[in-house]
Design a protein around this motif. Structure first.
Motif, PDB file in Angstrom:
ATOM      1  N   SER A 256      60.279  34.131  44.320  1.00  0.00           N
ATOM      2  CA  SER A 256      59.098  34.544  43.568  1.00  0.00           C
ATOM      3  C   SER A 256      58.991  36.058  43.499  1.00  0.00           C
ATOM      4  O   SER A 256      58.491  36.612  42.512  1.00  0.00           O
TER       5      SER A 256
ATOM      6  N   ILE B 186      58.131  38.504  40.436  1.00  0.00           N
ATOM      7  CA  ILE B 186      57.033  39.465  40.524  1.00  0.00           C
ATOM      8  C   ILE B 186      57.520  40.860  40.142  1.00  0.00           C
ATOM      9  O   ILE B 186      56.809  41.629  39.483  1.00  0.00           O
ATOM     10  N   SER B 187      58.741  41.203  40.537  1.00  0.00           N
ATOM     11  CA  SER B 187      59.274  42.526  40.203  1.00  0.00           C
ATOM     12  C   SER B 187      59.352  42.721  38.692  1.00  0.00           C
ATOM     13  O   SER B 187      59.095  43.824  38.185  1.00  0.00           O
TER      14      SER B 187
ATOM     15  N   MET C 203      57.371  41.035  36.509  1.00  0.00           N
ATOM     16  CA  MET C 203      55.991  41.062  36.037  1.00  0.00           C
ATOM     17  C   MET C 203      55.414  42.467  36.167  1.00  0.00           C
ATOM     18  O   MET C 203      54.747  42.969  35.256  1.00  0.00           O
ATOM     19  N   LEU C 204      55.682  43.116  37.282  1.00  0.00           N
ATOM     20  CA  LEU C 204      55.215  44.488  37.479  1.00  0.00           C
ATOM     21  C   LEU C 204      55.887  45.445  36.492  1.00  0.00           C
ATOM     22  O   LEU C 204      55.255  46.388  35.995  1.00  0.00           O
TER      23      LEU C 204
ATOM     24  N   TRP D 261      54.189  44.977  33.153  1.00  0.00           N
ATOM     25  CA  TRP D 261      52.859  45.595  33.196  1.00  0.00           C
ATOM     26  C   TRP D 261      52.970  47.113  33.046  1.00  0.00           C
ATOM     27  O   TRP D 261      52.233  47.727  32.254  1.00  0.00           O
TER      28      TRP D 261
ATOM     29  N   LEU E  19      46.619  41.678  35.910  1.00  0.00           N
ATOM     30  CA  LEU E  19      47.911  41.750  36.582  1.00  0.00           C
ATOM     31  C   LEU E  19      48.003  40.701  37.679  1.00  0.00           C
ATOM     32  O   LEU E  19      49.047  40.043  37.836  1.00  0.00           O
ATOM     33  N   ALA E  20      46.912  40.519  38.433  1.00  0.00           N
ATOM     34  CA  ALA E  20      46.897  39.502  39.489  1.00  0.00           C
ATOM     35  C   ALA E  20      47.108  38.108  38.895  1.00  0.00           C
ATOM     36  O   ALA E  20      47.834  37.285  39.467  1.00  0.00           O
TER      37      ALA E  20
ATOM     38  N   VAL F 133      50.824  37.776  38.019  1.00  0.00           N
ATOM     39  CA  VAL F 133      51.637  37.546  39.216  1.00  0.00           C
ATOM     40  C   VAL F 133      51.467  36.105  39.699  1.00  0.00           C
ATOM     41  O   VAL F 133      52.451  35.432  40.049  1.00  0.00           O
TER      42      VAL F 133
ATOM     43  N   VAL G  87      53.449  33.722  37.496  1.00  0.00           N
ATOM     44  CA  VAL G  87      54.890  33.820  37.746  1.00  0.00           C
ATOM     45  C   VAL G  87      55.261  33.064  39.017  1.00  0.00           C
ATOM     46  O   VAL G  87      56.247  32.321  39.056  1.00  0.00           O
ATOM     47  N   VAL G  88      54.461  33.243  40.073  1.00  0.00           N
ATOM     48  CA  VAL G  88      54.738  32.575  41.346  1.00  0.00           C
ATOM     49  C   VAL G  88      54.605  31.060  41.193  1.00  0.00           C
ATOM     50  O   VAL G  88      55.448  30.294  41.683  1.00  0.00           O
TER      51      VAL G  88
ATOM     52  N   MET H  38      54.845  36.771  31.100  1.00  0.00           N
ATOM     53  CA  MET H  38      54.790  38.182  31.517  1.00  0.00           C
ATOM     54  C   MET H  38      54.391  39.079  30.355  1.00  0.00           C
ATOM     55  O   MET H  38      53.483  39.910  30.468  1.00  0.00           O
TER      56      MET H  38
END
Length: 227
Positions: free
Chosen positions: A139, A143-144, A146-147, A150, A168-169, A172, A175-176, A213
């Protein structure tokens, strides 16, 4: 079909971000913040690292370049540096910390499937082979990206990445959750392992994750505060 779904082997968010950074650096009038000799030293170091025939030296070159850009354009420099995270620095971090990071995914999916874990191995109770969870299926890997999405769309839209962090939360979390569902299906239903791991089904899940994303990063409410 495989090439279309996977961006030719390069994550579409990474490809878009690289192209945007290249265009922005070409257009941006970066003010000189260092003495001429220091600017030349950085230029020479970046060129040297790029021509070393090892891929990870190129990530170092991009990191050094981003550090220089950071002195003139804060968020563009941050984006330039962050381009190296999904494929290099994130992997280095996981290798440095070890399996505890990957154990989180193993624990959640094993708990849902009713199996045991051993480090980042999920051990089925029905005699099937253990499933090893590595960086590419974790995950944190998702997340990397997704960031990255963003940060990239924040720079493109000229808004601060620190605004609307609840969106953003949500990105994330999505995605998880998608990754956990994929891992659960791979572990619990072994006939789905191959299609979800290397087949078209896994590529479809990857495409859906990418759309999630991009959607969250690009269509979030724009703040009046500029970067």
């Amino acid at each position: 079909m495989s090439a279309l779904l996977t961006g030719g082997g390069i994550h579409p968010v990474l490809l878009f971000s690289v192209l945007w950074v290249a265009w922005a650096l070409w257009k941006a009038p970066l003010e000189s913040r260092l003495p001429v000799w220091a600017e030349r030293l950085i230029l020479g170091l970046v060129a040297l690292l790029l021509y070393v025939p090892l891929t990870w030296f190129s990530w170092l070159a991009l990191t050094v370049l981003g550090g220089r850009v950071l002195l003139s354009e804060r968020w563009l420099g941050m984006l330039c540096i962050y381009l190296t995270v999904p494929k290099f620095w994130g992997l280095m971090l996981v290798m440095g910390i070890g399996t505890p990071v990957l154990t989180i995914d193993a624990y959640v999916t094993a708990l849902a499937a009713g199996y045991e874990i051993s480090g980042n191995f999920v051990v089925p109770g029905d005699g099937n082979d253990p499933v090893l969870i590595l960086w590419a299926c974790s995950s944190f890997h998702g997340i990397s990206y997704m960031l990255l999405a963003w940060l990239a769309f924040s720079v493109v839209n000229k808004v601060s990445p620190l605004q609307n962090l609840h969106w953003l939360a949500a990105g994330v979390a999505g995605v998880v959750l998608i990754n956990w569902m994929r891992l659960f299906a791979m572990i619990r239903f072994m006939d789905l392992y191959q299609p979800l791991h290397e087949g078209t089904a896994g590529e479809v899940v990857g495409l859906l994750t990418t759309l999630w994303m991009i959607g969250l990063a690009s269509m979030r409410p724009k703040s009046a505060v500029r970067a």
